[in-house]
Design a protein around this motif. Structure first.
Motif, mmCIF file in Angstrom:
data_model
loop_
_atom_site.group_PDB
_atom_site.id
_atom_site.type_symbol
_atom_site.label_atom_id
_atom_site.label_comp_id
_atom_site.label_asym_id
_atom_site.label_seq_id
_atom_site.Cartn_x
_atom_site.Cartn_y
_atom_site.Cartn_z
ATOM 1 N N ARG A 13 -10.867 2.402 19.002
ATOM 2 C CA ARG A 13 -11.360 1.409 18.855
ATOM 3 C C ARG A 13 -11.433 0.492 17.741
ATOM 4 O O ARG A 13 -12.605 -0.108 17.483
ATOM 5 C CB ARG A 13 -12.830 1.777 19.265
ATOM 6 C CG ARG A 13 -12.624 2.581 21.068
ATOM 7 C CD ARG A 13 -13.931 3.056 21.050
ATOM 8 N NE ARG A 13 -14.309 3.727 22.799
ATOM 9 C CZ ARG A 13 -14.617 4.262 23.513
ATOM 10 N NH1 ARG A 13 -16.339 4.638 22.590
ATOM 11 N NH2 ARG A 13 -15.555 5.313 24.222
ATOM 12 N N ARG A 34 -17.829 -0.947 11.384
ATOM 13 C CA ARG A 34 -17.140 -0.184 12.748
ATOM 14 C C ARG A 34 -16.773 1.352 11.798
ATOM 15 O O ARG A 34 -15.878 1.619 11.462
ATOM 16 C CB ARG A 34 -15.344 -0.769 12.876
ATOM 17 C CG ARG A 34 -15.528 -2.602 13.328
ATOM 18 C CD ARG A 34 -14.925 -2.570 14.512
ATOM 19 N NE ARG A 34 -14.592 -2.065 16.032
ATOM 20 C CZ ARG A 34 -15.409 -1.799 16.587
ATOM 21 N NH1 ARG A 34 -15.753 -2.377 16.991
ATOM 22 N NH2 ARG A 34 -14.470 -1.587 18.044
ATOM 23 N N ASP A 62 -18.959 -3.155 21.974
ATOM 24 C CA ASP A 62 -17.595 -4.220 22.422
ATOM 25 C C ASP A 62 -17.826 -4.752 23.759
ATOM 26 O O ASP A 62 -17.563 -5.497 23.679
ATOM 27 C CB ASP A 62 -16.704 -3.441 21.888
ATOM 28 C CG ASP A 62 -16.552 -2.679 21.169
ATOM 29 O OD1 ASP A 62 -17.029 -3.083 19.440
ATOM 30 O OD2 ASP A 62 -15.238 -1.496 20.343
ATOM 31 N N ASP A 66 -17.452 -8.342 24.157
ATOM 32 C CA ASP A 66 -16.168 -9.265 25.481
ATOM 33 C C ASP A 66 -16.864 -10.012 26.368
ATOM 34 O O ASP A 66 -16.468 -10.680 26.310
ATOM 35 C CB ASP A 66 -15.817 -7.944 26.300
ATOM 36 C CG ASP A 66 -14.431 -6.975 25.779
ATOM 37 O OD1 ASP A 66 -14.052 -7.209 23.991
ATOM 38 O OD2 ASP A 66 -13.586 -5.942 25.832
#
Length: 75
Positions: A13, A34, A62, A66
């Motif tokens: 990820r 991150r 995330d 998206d």
């Protein structure tokens, strides 16, 4: 030591796991970097549980990114 499968999940990820001296928190997700920070005072089992928890935050963030990208309208 961090469970290698959790390290792989994080790396997949684009997330770095760091063991750190945290003031009162067991773990933190730092989205700007991150990075998942995990308290060094925890046992291996607790560390694994905290990483799993923080990776859920990663998945949520995330997913929101998206969704935002998918629903953006051209100006």
């Amino acid at each position: 030591m961090v469970d290698p499968s959790l390290t792989r999940q994080a790396a997949d990820r684009g997330v770095t796991i760091c063991i750190a001296d945290l003031d009162g928190a067991d773990g933190l997700w730092v989205p700007e970097e991150r990075t998942v920070l995990v308290s060094r005072r925890l046992s291996e089992q607790e560390i694994a549980a905290v990483i799993e928890h923080e990776l859920e935050h990663v998945a949520i963030d995330d997913g929101h990114a998206d969704l935002d990208a998918a629903t953006r309208r051209p100006t």
